[in-house]
Design an enzyme around this catalytic site. Structure first.
Site, PDB file in Angstrom:
ATOM      1  N   THR A  94      37.268  16.840   6.606  1.00  0.00           N
ATOM      2  CA  THR A  94      35.844  16.720   6.306  1.00  0.00           C
ATOM      3  C   THR A  94      35.141  16.134   7.529  1.00  0.00           C
ATOM      4  O   THR A  94      35.774  15.767   8.524  1.00  0.00           O
ATOM      5  CB  THR A  94      35.600  15.778   5.115  1.00  0.00           C
TER       6      THR A  94
ATOM      7  N   VAL B  38      41.779  14.285   4.677  1.00  0.00           N
ATOM      8  CA  VAL B  38      41.165  15.552   4.279  1.00  0.00           C
ATOM      9  C   VAL B  38      40.253  16.036   5.408  1.00  0.00           C
ATOM     10  O   VAL B  38      39.553  15.242   6.035  1.00  0.00           O
ATOM     11  CB  VAL B  38      40.343  15.390   2.982  1.00  0.00           C
TER      12      VAL B  38
ATOM     13  N   TYR C 104      38.214  -0.087   4.589  1.00  0.00           N
ATOM     14  CA  TYR C 104      38.249   1.174   3.851  1.00  0.00           C
ATOM     15  C   TYR C 104      39.426   1.164   2.878  1.00  0.00           C
ATOM     16  O   TYR C 104      39.276   1.496   1.690  1.00  0.00           O
ATOM     17  CB  TYR C 104      38.381   2.342   4.828  1.00  0.00           C
TER      18      TYR C 104
ATOM     19  N   VAL D  90      23.230   6.224  -4.369  1.00  0.00           N
ATOM     20  CA  VAL D  90      24.169   5.572  -5.288  1.00  0.00           C
ATOM     21  C   VAL D  90      24.165   4.051  -5.148  1.00  0.00           C
ATOM     22  O   VAL D  90      24.719   3.353  -6.005  1.00  0.00           O
ATOM     23  CB  VAL D  90      25.609   6.095  -5.100  1.00  0.00           C
TER      24      VAL D  90
ATOM     25  N   ALA E 124      40.895  -1.375   1.615  1.00  0.00           N
ATOM     26  CA  ALA E 124      40.630  -2.363   0.556  1.00  0.00           C
ATOM     27  C   ALA E 124      39.699  -1.801  -0.506  1.00  0.00           C
ATOM     28  O   ALA E 124      39.917  -2.015  -1.711  1.00  0.00           O
ATOM     29  CB  ALA E 124      40.028  -3.625   1.175  1.00  0.00           C
TER      30      ALA E 124
END
Length: 262
Positions: free
Chosen positions: A189, A187, A152, A66, A154
């Protein structure tokens, strides 16, 4: 908005929240294109598992970084050529790494902008597209900054602002696309499991962060995916930031940013 026959692209799609996104979109009738580069084998495995569920080739995996505008454009072009267009984009690729904060900005913010603009070339009604919806995964940290993760926080605040501005822009110029931000709390993960290695100079605040986890709880990826479905299917949702925690969900209240053109 029914998902049957719609075409959805999910970035960072091989694991965690993105994997749950792929499952819920597919099981509600969408054709799902999974973009990932870090977990390519897992992405192909997910594609095969989804296609096996109903015997139809409605899932496609494409290796795509990405950070690369060229690869994003190629992936969207392949998607449109394969399935006839694009209706949904889930900007979900993201990292937490306060030590390598420049990479975090590149993936969490710059790549979201690149991906959104690349998708517009196929989705915007101004370009002959069908319109649709873009949902970007932000975070509760983008609204209530996380003390141990300033950069993070921000980046997540920035993508909320970007989503809201794009929603207003779309309404004015006629893209025919809704833009929303999904803001989950912590979360369960891999990102959370390796937290201690991600805080950089703020490792001293790890215990305080884990106390927040104990106090407020941790979401499952499937719970977040249910909220994605709401933002995608409810056509009244545009420019929204949906906050989700184990205690429930609510839409953030912001002042209107709609331009007064009179």
């Amino acid at each position: 908005m029914s998902l049957k026959g719609k075409v959805a692209v999910v970035t960072g799609a091989a694991a965690g929240i993105s994997k749950a996104f792929g499952h819920i979109l597919f099981r509600n009738g969408a054709k799902v294109v999974l973009l990932d580069v870090t977990h390519a084998d897992a992405g192909r495995t997910l594609m095969e598992a989804l296609n096996k569920e109903d015997g139809q080739e409605r899932a496609l995996f494409l290796s795509c970084d990405v950070q690369s505008e060229e690869q994003l454009k190629a992936a969207f072009k392949t998607t449109a050529n394969t399935f006839g267009g694009i209706d949904i984009l889930c900007n979900n690729a993201g990292i937490l790494n306060e030590d390598d904060w420049q990479l975090m900005v590149a993936i969490n913010l710059v790549a979201v902008i690149k991906g959104t603009y690349a998708a517009l070339e196929h989705m915007s009604k101004l370009n002959g597209g069908r319109g649709g919806v873009v949902v970007t995964t932000a975070s509760m940290a983008g609204i209530k900054p996380l003390l141990s993760c300033p950069v993070y926080s921000a980046t997540k605040s920035a993508v909320i602002g970007f989503s809201r501005a794009m929603a207003s822009t779309s309404s004015v110029v006629g893209f025919g696309i809704r833009f929303n931000a999904l803001c989950p709390a912590l979360v369960q993960t891999e990102l959370l499991a390796s937290l201690s290695a991600k805080l950089g100079q703020f490792t001293i605040l790890e215990e305080a962060t884990r106390q927040l986890m104990d106090k407020h709880g941790v979401l499952s990826a499937s719970e977040v995916a249910e909220c994605l479905l709401e933002l995608v299917t409810d056509e009244s949702k545009n420019g929204e930031a949906l906050m989700v925690s184990p205690k429930g969900k609510m839409y953030a209240a912001f002042p209107s940013i709609q331009m007064d053109l009179k």
